[in-house]
Scaffold this active site. Sequence first.
Site, PDB file in Angstrom:
ATOM      1  N   SER A 129       0.840  -1.198   0.000  1.00 37.69           N
ATOM      2  CA  SER A 129       0.000   0.000   0.000  1.00 37.69           C
ATOM      3  C   SER A 129       0.886   1.264   0.000  1.00 37.69           C
ATOM      4  O   SER A 129       1.693   1.441  -0.902  1.00 37.69           O
ATOM      5  CB  SER A 129      -0.958  -0.068   1.197  1.00 37.69           C
ATOM      6  OG  SER A 129      -2.028   0.818   1.046  1.00 37.69           O
ATOM      7  N   ASP A 283      -8.592  -5.156  -5.892  1.00 29.59           N
ATOM      8  CA  ASP A 283      -8.367  -3.917  -5.147  1.00 29.59           C
ATOM      9  C   ASP A 283      -9.179  -2.801  -5.801  1.00 29.59           C
ATOM     10  O   ASP A 283      -9.132  -2.620  -7.016  1.00 29.59           O
ATOM     11  CB  ASP A 283      -6.867  -3.575  -5.170  1.00 29.59           C
ATOM     12  CG  ASP A 283      -6.470  -2.566  -4.108  1.00 29.59           C
ATOM     13  OD1 ASP A 283      -7.233  -1.612  -3.862  1.00 29.59           O
ATOM     14  OD2 ASP A 283      -5.379  -2.721  -3.542  1.00 29.59           O
ATOM     15  N   HIS A 312      -8.077  -4.912  -1.375  1.00 23.01           N
ATOM     16  CA  HIS A 312      -6.788  -4.334  -0.993  1.00 23.01           C
ATOM     17  C   HIS A 312      -6.066  -5.213   0.029  1.00 23.01           C
ATOM     18  O   HIS A 312      -4.839  -5.305   0.028  1.00 23.01           O
ATOM     19  CB  HIS A 312      -7.021  -2.935  -0.434  1.00 23.01           C
ATOM     20  CG  HIS A 312      -5.752  -2.173  -0.178  1.00 23.01           C
ATOM     21  ND1 HIS A 312      -4.848  -1.871  -1.172  1.00 23.01           N
ATOM     22  CD2 HIS A 312      -5.230  -1.658   0.971  1.00 23.01           C
ATOM     23  CE1 HIS A 312      -3.828  -1.192  -0.649  1.00 23.01           C
ATOM     24  NE2 HIS A 312      -4.036  -1.061   0.636  1.00 23.01           N
TER      25      HIS A 312
END
Lengths: 337, 337
Positions: A129, A283, A312
């Site tokens: 991320s 995601d 995600h």
Amino acid sequence: MTDYQIFEAGDVVLQSGLTYRGARLAYKTYGELAADKSNVIVYPTSYGAQHYDTEWLIGPDKILDPRKYFIIIPNKFGNGLSSSPSNTPAPFDRGRYPHFTVTDNVRIQQRLLREVFGITKVALVYGFSMGAQQAFHWGALFPEMVERIAPVCGSAKTSPHNFVFLEGVKAALTADPAWQDGWFATKPVRGLRAMGRVYAGWGLSQDFYREELWRKIGYSSLEDFLIANWEGSFGRRDANDLLAMLWTWQHADISANELYRGDLKKALGAIRARALVMPSETDLYFRVEDNRREVALMPNAELRPIPSIWGHRAGNPAQNPEDFAFLKAAVAELLAG
Amino acid sequence: MTDYQIFEAGDVVLQSGLTYRGARLAYKTYGELAADKSNVIVYPTSYGAQHYDTEWLIGPDKILDPRKYFIIIPNKFGNGLSSSPSNTPAPFDRGRYPHFTVTDNVRIQQRLLREVFGITKVALVYGFSMGAQQAFHWGALFPEMVERIAPVCGSAKTSPHNFVFLEGVKAALTADPAWQDGWFATKPVRGLRAMGRVYAGWGLSQDFYREELWRKIGYSSLEDFLIANWEGSFGRRDANDLLAMLWTWQHADISANELYRGDLKKALGAIRARALVMPSETDLYFRVEDNRREVALMPNAELRPIPSIWGHRAGNPAQNPEDFAFLKAAVAELLAG
């Protein structure tokens, strides 16, 4: 007593032109640095996370093995351990906190490696991320130093939709009555809960919710998942810190510096590291398509989407053995090459 | 002076068990009812919308042609024209407003058609988003009355993820300081803006934002689009009304009634109408996959996704000629069959 170290970075002139006086980078290391300093892995933190939240991934049977590698987790500025709104004295406290870009973060991390450990080569930068965004930045800012990067569920530049998603998160948090004059004077309980609920729809895929996969990870109902997992995870953070990290995320861009002057193609093309770019197929904000376009401009990169309906969170598979196995095998392959 | 009519539905016992005393359904008609009453189209409203917002789709060159058809727009309960928190007297005002399910809405709409116009056959129920949910309900609640349905970007039952997305929208709105004791006493300006920003990420696709399609429809920057379009569209609504409609949406389910007792398979199987179900390929909350599963259980239905990167708005193509043409052709085909 803490389990981490502080790198005193001194007075740092940030990309904004402001000086952060007495910047402190909190970091933790795992394993031993080899005599030839060839076994370094940098593992930066994701949004809202401190090393406590991410070190589960390090271990003999985990994705990063401290028996072989010297692993450094640098805590992101704004995360409450490194310099952050919550620990910065006046006049730069809270709403006056001088924003750190991802570039600012990575440049200070590089100083830590050089000045404290004398490291000149990094075997791998692995990140999830916002950690993935830092991995891309390492590759573009220090191309001669970084041998491999593994950005998981993250992009070299924050996409416009990702920016809009974060606008929603920010607006929910700052709708709270405690938001006054550009910062929070007291804890915004409503706002933090709202932030968690907004985030819940984005953090996992539509299919995750249809299949009720929250049942597999210890939640008794959808509402239980929303409260315990999502409201809980943001509720324990400092709200001014969360806003600072959100700003950093929104403005992530490997080309936004004097080296590349906004030329993203040039910045991606400058990454020499062997790159294994791993978005999640489902995601909703760090998307496969964005990585596909980035990988096409990188000289030594492979796109390898994670086949998962965890959205995600496929990239942070603490409770998810299939995606964990996928990432573990991929990183082993990358490090062997 | 108003341009619409009121159907006085009297005291209505709702699914909740509460009685709404003196329920008023606002509606508007277009075109002429044929002598044999065979040319009726029902066109229910979507979330937040009143007939003013949706009637653009009616016209000689539009999707629903008033030269041939007698078109009725029934305004959803909660939308500020029909009975709503904003116009209901104490003790059922604001936070005490008795919730209307989609089933409650459609049953009262059916009474309007029967009691005011003597209509026993409906050629088509066409609806977008929550309007599509009403179309599905028409098909399941009155299978012998409805000849065709065209649900656009909507589902027979609100999916779990769709529910979570709405939890985020609701939490953003109710984070506002004006939210007290279960309702808004004053206008929640922050909350309405936050709601708009949260919604912005969901209402259009990731690709829409990457391609900056907002440029095509009169906005000068992303921020201009977020303020003018999204903050603007919610800011002009009554916040208590928005919450009431959101509750209706979250609880939409064609099987949640005494006919089907939660058996969605049975309810979908009972729809006799010829159905042309048209999700958008890039809708983030009313998804193709949910419709695919529903269509598989309907005896006379076709799934026809709209090939578009306009996300949910593909189904409301006021500013989008390609998707408009797709829907126009599909509806013409359905009505001819």
